[in-house]
Design a protein around this motif. Structure first.
Motif, PDB file in Angstrom:
ATOM      1  N   THR A 163       0.827  -1.214   0.000  1.00 26.35           N
ATOM      2  CA  THR A 163       0.000   0.000   0.000  1.00 26.35           C
ATOM      3  C   THR A 163       0.860   1.262   0.000  1.00 26.35           C
ATOM      4  O   THR A 163       1.828   1.358   0.758  1.00 26.35           O
ATOM      5  N   CYS A 164       0.487   2.208  -0.836  1.00 30.66           N
ATOM      6  CA  CYS A 164       1.147   3.517  -0.842  1.00 30.66           C
ATOM      7  C   CYS A 164       0.252   4.494  -1.598  1.00 30.66           C
ATOM      8  O   CYS A 164      -0.774   4.097  -2.156  1.00 30.66           O
ATOM      9  N   TRP A 165       0.644   5.763  -1.618  1.00 29.35           N
ATOM     10  CA  TRP A 165      -0.051   6.750  -2.430  1.00 29.35           C
ATOM     11  C   TRP A 165       0.560   6.771  -3.826  1.00 29.35           C
ATOM     12  O   TRP A 165       1.774   6.562  -3.972  1.00 29.35           O
ATOM     13  N   VAL A 166      -0.285   7.055  -4.804  1.00 28.81           N
ATOM     14  CA  VAL A 166       0.206   7.312  -6.165  1.00 28.81           C
ATOM     15  C   VAL A 166      -0.222   8.737  -6.503  1.00 28.81           C
ATOM     16  O   VAL A 166      -1.416   9.028  -6.546  1.00 28.81           O
ATOM     17  N   VAL A 167       0.768   9.627  -6.678  1.00 29.62           N
ATOM     18  CA  VAL A 167       0.446  11.001  -7.076  1.00 29.62           C
ATOM     19  C   VAL A 167       0.770  11.133  -8.557  1.00 29.62           C
ATOM     20  O   VAL A 167       1.885  10.838  -8.985  1.00 29.62           O
ATOM     21  N   LEU A 168      -0.243  11.543  -9.346  1.00 30.02           N
ATOM     22  CA  LEU A 168      -0.064  11.624 -10.802  1.00 30.02           C
ATOM     23  C   LEU A 168      -0.148  13.071 -11.247  1.00 30.02           C
ATOM     24  O   LEU A 168      -0.984  13.827 -10.742  1.00 30.02           O
ATOM     25  N   ALA A 169       0.701  13.432 -12.202  1.00 31.01           N
ATOM     26  CA  ALA A 169       0.644  14.782 -12.761  1.00 31.01           C
ATOM     27  C   ALA A 169       0.765  14.689 -14.268  1.00 31.01           C
ATOM     28  O   ALA A 169       1.677  14.044 -14.792  1.00 31.01           O
ATOM     29  N   LYS A 170      -0.202  15.328 -14.948  1.00 31.03           N
ATOM     30  CA  LYS A 170      -0.173  15.302 -16.416  1.00 31.03           C
ATOM     31  C   LYS A 170      -0.001  16.718 -16.955  1.00 31.03           C
ATOM     32  O   LYS A 170      -0.818  17.586 -16.684  1.00 31.03           O
ATOM     33  N   PRO A 171       1.088  16.941 -17.685  1.00 28.39           N
ATOM     34  CA  PRO A 171       1.266  18.260 -18.295  1.00 28.39           C
ATOM     35  C   PRO A 171       0.281  18.461 -19.435  1.00 28.39           C
ATOM     36  O   PRO A 171      -0.348  17.507 -19.891  1.00 28.39           O
ATOM     37  N   PHE A 172       0.180  19.684 -19.924  1.00 25.28           N
ATOM     38  CA  PHE A 172      -0.824  20.034 -20.923  1.00 25.28           C
ATOM     39  C   PHE A 172      -0.367  19.641 -22.333  1.00 25.28           C
ATOM     40  O   PHE A 172      -0.269  20.456 -23.223  1.00 25.28           O
TER      41      PHE A 172
END
Ligand SMILES: C[C@](O)(CO)[C@H](O)COP(=O)(O)OP(=O)(O)OC[C@H]1O[C@@H](n2ccc(N)nc2=O)[C@H](O)[C@@H]1O
Ligand SMILES: Nc1ncnc2c1ncn2[C@@H]1O[C@H](COP(=O)(O)OP(=O)(O)OP(=O)(O)O)[C@@H](O)[C@H]1O
Length: 289
Positions: A163-172
């Motif tokens: 178990t962990c966090w998944v932080v996602l970031a999508k550029p434009f």
């Protein structure tokens, strides 16, 4: 009659390319897992013989280009279904992002229509059909965590990662998967440690998972879009335990054990990026109910 189906996004914890095949596809070895970032697919039975796509998102095609449409069309053709369906797609997964949004919509449509049209197919049978639509669809039929080989359609189940966090970031920006594979230099590949990744998952070893992430397509997309590298650097500076691009990109994800660091990364990336999410991995495979 109406059926609601969840269509979760995937991330690639590792993605290796072994060689290019005579059919033009690449032979891959990928560890994939579904995350709690999902589109909602609503399937409504139509008495007339039609497939209708409804979506409020103007980037989602409403005709045969839509992978959910293709899933319905395939089932209709193979099993001579005379009834129709209206497919409502509520989009949450960013489009052309490396998160298999269209593939997951197609897989959810296969699972849902199996029920709506009473076809009685198994998940294995749906996964074989899914491969006719796209390389990621078979994995999305099962969900959970798996090793995907072949061109991505041969699926071997793995246990859920720690178990962990998944932080996602999508550029434009949106990325073409075909273009990224085409630009990959096969002479120059540094292969990620897939076996170690699998062992770490099997052992529930979070540090091992973080140490063994890798994606051979990352270099190609980073060279095309420097903003992807910037996001990676930001996530590392904010204290992510592991940072990697998913699929052919451009979405970058970090794995994070601690809540406070998850918040730091999430808040740090908002404003810098078009779309940012903090979610959990989904441990469970889909079932047919
Ligand atoms: C990058 C990934 O998303 C990682 O999970 C997948 O490998 C791609 O899966 P996908 O988008 O479902 O791929 P498809 O729709 O089947 O193929 C799109 C294009 O990507 C290239 N492609 C895809 C899969 C593969 N194993 N080798 C390839 O070379 C082909 O040029 C193909 O025409
Ligand atoms: N149901 C759908 N949702 C979103 N896009 C779709 C859908 N069906 C077809 N498409 C088309 O597919 C293209 C790629 O979108 P998608 O979100 O599936 O890419 P992706 O996440 O990069 O896929 P993958 O990770 O499998 O390579 C879009 O530009 C869009 O025109």
């Amino acid at each position: 009659m109406k059926i609601l189906v969840k269509a979760p996004a995937k991330i690639n914890l590792s993605l290796d390319v072994l060689h290019k095949r005579p059919d033009g596809y690449h032979e891959v070895e990928m560890v994939m897992t579904t995350i709690d970032l999902a589109d909602r697919i609503e399937l409504s039975l139509l008495e007339e013989d039609r497939i209708v796509i409804q979506s409020h998102n103007r980037f989602v095609p409403d005709d045969q280009r839509n992978l959910a449409y293709q899933a319905a069309f395939l089932l209709k053709k193979k099993f001579q279904v005379k009834k129709g369906v209206e497919i409502g797609i509520e989009k949450t997964i960013p489009i052309a992002a490396g998160l298999a949004g269209g593939s997951s919509d197609a897989a959810a449509t296969l699972r849902g229509l199996n029920k709506l049209w009473k076809l009685g197919l198994s998940l294995d049978e749906l996964a074989v059909l899914g491969a006719e639509i796209g390389s990621d669809v078979s994995f999305c039929v099962y969900g959970g965590t798996a090793l995907a080989t072949g061109r991505g359609e041969i699926i071997k189940a793995l246990p859920a990662p720690p178990t962990c966090w998944v932080v996602l970031a999508k550029p434009f920006i949106g990325v073409s998967t075909a273009d990224v594979y085409r630009r990959l230099n096969l002479e120059n590949i540094v292969h990620p440690p897939t076996k170690q990744m699998i062992s770490a998952i099997e052992d529930g070893d979070f540090k091992g998972v973080c140490n063994n992430v890798g994606n051979v397509l990352e270099k190609v997309t980073l060279s095309l879009y420097p903003e992807v590298a910037q996001i990676k650097d930001q996530m590392k500076r904010f204290g992510a335990d592991a940072v990697l691009m998913s699929g052919s990109g451009p979405t970058v994800f970090s794995l994070v054990a601690h809540d406070s660091r998850m918040h730091r990364i999430y808040n740090g990336l908002r404003g810098f990026c078009d779309q940012v999410f903090a979610v959990r991995m989904l441990g469970e495979r889909h079932t047919l109910d």
